[in-house]
Design an enzyme around this catalytic site. Structure first.
Site, PDB file in Angstrom:
ATOM      1  CD  GLU A 185      33.914 -48.958 -51.475  1.00 51.96           C
ATOM      2  OE1 GLU A 185      34.186 -48.501 -52.610  1.00 51.96           O
ATOM      3  OE2 GLU A 185      33.170 -48.372 -50.683  1.00 51.96           O
ATOM      4  CG  HIS A 197      32.715 -43.912 -47.610  1.00 49.62           C
ATOM      5  ND1 HIS A 197      32.890 -42.549 -47.499  1.00 49.62           N
ATOM      6  CD2 HIS A 197      32.016 -44.093 -48.740  1.00 49.62           C
ATOM      7  CE1 HIS A 197      32.328 -41.942 -48.520  1.00 49.62           C
ATOM      8  NE2 HIS A 197      31.773 -42.864 -49.292  1.00 49.62           N
ATOM      9  NE  ARG A 248      26.389 -37.090 -50.253  1.00 48.11           N
ATOM     10  CZ  ARG A 248      26.963 -38.286 -50.112  1.00 48.11           C
ATOM     11  NH1 ARG A 248      27.446 -38.667 -48.937  1.00 48.11           N
ATOM     12  NH2 ARG A 248      27.059 -39.103 -51.127  1.00 48.11           N
ATOM     13  CG  ASN A 264      26.707 -50.796 -54.929  1.00 51.53           C
ATOM     14  OD1 ASN A 264      25.668 -50.430 -54.356  1.00 51.53           O
ATOM     15  ND2 ASN A 264      27.797 -50.068 -54.945  1.00 51.53           N
ATOM     16  NE  ARG A 273      27.765 -49.414 -50.773  1.00 47.48           N
ATOM     17  CZ  ARG A 273      27.386 -48.197 -51.135  1.00 47.48           C
ATOM     18  NH1 ARG A 273      26.754 -48.004 -52.273  1.00 47.48           N
ATOM     19  NH2 ARG A 273      27.630 -47.174 -50.361  1.00 47.48           N
TER      20      ARG A 273
END
Ligand code: ADP
Length: 421
Positions: free
Chosen positions: A394, A185, A246, A15, A96
């Site tokens: 994941e 996601h 965010r 990743n 990823r």
């Protein structure tokens, strides 16, 4: 030390972020990681690598200026061989990849065509996709001939209908520039919704799930019969829920106001919305949910307000997805906050009593720190929706997709979607 050769067919999951590289060696059959680690501060001062192998933690400094290539070289030369892991034990590399645009609705074997398609999506993920490409290049050098698979965060949401992904903007922006909602996601939402179907004892095609992935980044997805039909993130990971730093949904007129009336430049607006807002911005204290819960309990008003807004906005999304789905079999909480914060889950569910949601306080406290299971009352009536806590994984999805694509001998050269679901 256990004999790694007994574990042939493992997948090295990479990743690659702009200044970091997470790696893990995963057994696709059960998701077990015999090795996991992180290359950090890449391209900055004092880059380093830390890793855990057979339960033991290690770390090392990397040469100044080290980037993804140096981390992968270090993994091969020092970690894998030092840990008795042979290259022959690794069946594939799984990457990823944050943005696959509309080009990828599934995971794919990487070839020249796929690399150029990931390149085409750089404009949609300018921080992430270039890093993924660097990782692919470095892995190709370090493991010549080893199959590599790309697993896209956006792929799972490619099943969204037009009504969910087209913005109410001039249509040519979509046609000419790909400006639409993509969602992120996806790998996590896919994993937990499939796991939820397992826990409910049903096929994934027979269940509707609302999946709330709540970490530093947070998004929610409406999943109908195993397919994503709506999600809260959009063109970028800024839309939707309140996140660590965010802002999530705001009036787009705010951008004009900041730029025209308050003289913010684009960089300042970007920093404000992505790095200084969310839980951190509201609380003026921290982006970390744990720290905010503690501060709120001690009376910090900013922390209390941040958590209140976080829960209110999440509850609103959950309620709206009840309108999107014909019925809801289960609501799933995942991600660092979803998996661990009994406080947030209870607060959110208490706002949704009108939809039949109930929370069992004892179960809610039990389902933390890696536990998996239901948190609604055991004697709940059929009108009490199931509420599941499911730790996401994941890396396991990436490893499974890679193994499946290799096993199916998929036509890599075509670059067509393959594997996954
Ligand atoms: P990322 O999106 O960076 O992968 P994670 O999924 O690791 O983030 O989630 C990080 C968030 O999870 C942080 O806000 C952290 O405070 C929160 N978190 C982790 N453990 C707990 C806990 N026990 N209680 C409340 N929040 C927690």
């Amino acid at each position: 030390m256990p004999d790694k050769r007994a574990n042939g067919g493992q997948v090295l999951v990479l990743n690659c972020g702009s200044s970091s590289l997470k790696f893990a060696l995963i057994d696709p059959r059960n998701g077990n990681a015999s090795l996991s680690g992180l290359g950090d501060s890449l391209g900055h001062s004092a880059p380093s690598v830390s890793w855990k192998i057979d339960g033991e933690k290690h770390s090392a400094a990397l040469p100044e200026g080290a980037k993804h290539t140096e981390v992968i070289e270090f993994v091969v030369t020092n970690i894998l061989s030092g840990g008795g892991i042979l290259r022959a034990d690794i069946a594939a590399i799984g990457h990823r990849v944050v943005h696959g645009g509309e080009k990828f609705s599934h995971s794919v074997l990487i070839n020249e065509q796929v690399i150029s398609a990931i390149q085409d999506c750089v404009a949609l993920a300018p921080l992430h996709n270039p890093a993924h490409l660097q990782g692919i290049e470095a892995a190709t050098k370090a493991f010549p001939g080893l199959p590599q698979v790309a697993v896209f965060d956006t792929a799972f949401h490619q099943t969204m209908p037009r009504q969910a992904y087209i913005y109410a903007l001039p249509y040519e922006l979509y046609e000419e520039h790909g400006i639409r909602r993509y969602g992120m996601h996806g790998t996590s939402h896919r994993f937990v919704s499939e796991r939820a179907a397992d826990l409910l004892g049903k096929a994934k095609a027979d269940v509707n799930i609302i999946s709330a992935h709540l970490g530093n980044g947070a998004s929610i997805a409406a999943i109908q019969a195993g397919k994503s039909v709506d999600t809260s993130m959009g063109l970028t990971p800024l839309e939707g829920l309140v996140m660590g730093t965010r802002c999530g949904d705001v009036d787009p007129g705010l951008l004009l106001h900041l730029g025209v009336r308050l003289d913010y430049c684009m960089k300042e607006i970007n920093d404000l919305l992505n790095k200084k807002s969310g839980l951190l911005g509201i609380s003026q204290l921290s982006n970390d949910c744990r720290a905010l819960e503690q501060a709120a309990a001690e009376g910090h008003q900013g922390a209390q307000l941040a958590l209140e807004i976080f829960c209110y906005r999440l509850a609103k999304y959950i309620a709206s997805y009840h309108g999107v789905l014909s019925h809801v079999d289960a609501l799933v909480f995942t991600g660092g906050i979803g998996e661990n914060s009994a406080y947030i889950r209870e607060n959110v569910l208490n706002r949704l009593i009108g939809l039949g949601y109930r929370v069992d306080e004892t179960r809610n406290l039990e389902m933390r720190f890696g536990a998996e299971g239901a948190i609604e009352p055991p004697s709940g009536t059929t009108s009490t929706p199931k509420v599941l806590v499911i730790p996401t994984n994941e890396e396991w999805v990436i490893a499974r997709d890679a193994a499946q694509i290799i096993a199916s001998g998929n036509s890599a050269a075509s670059g067509q979607p393959a594997g996954g679901s």
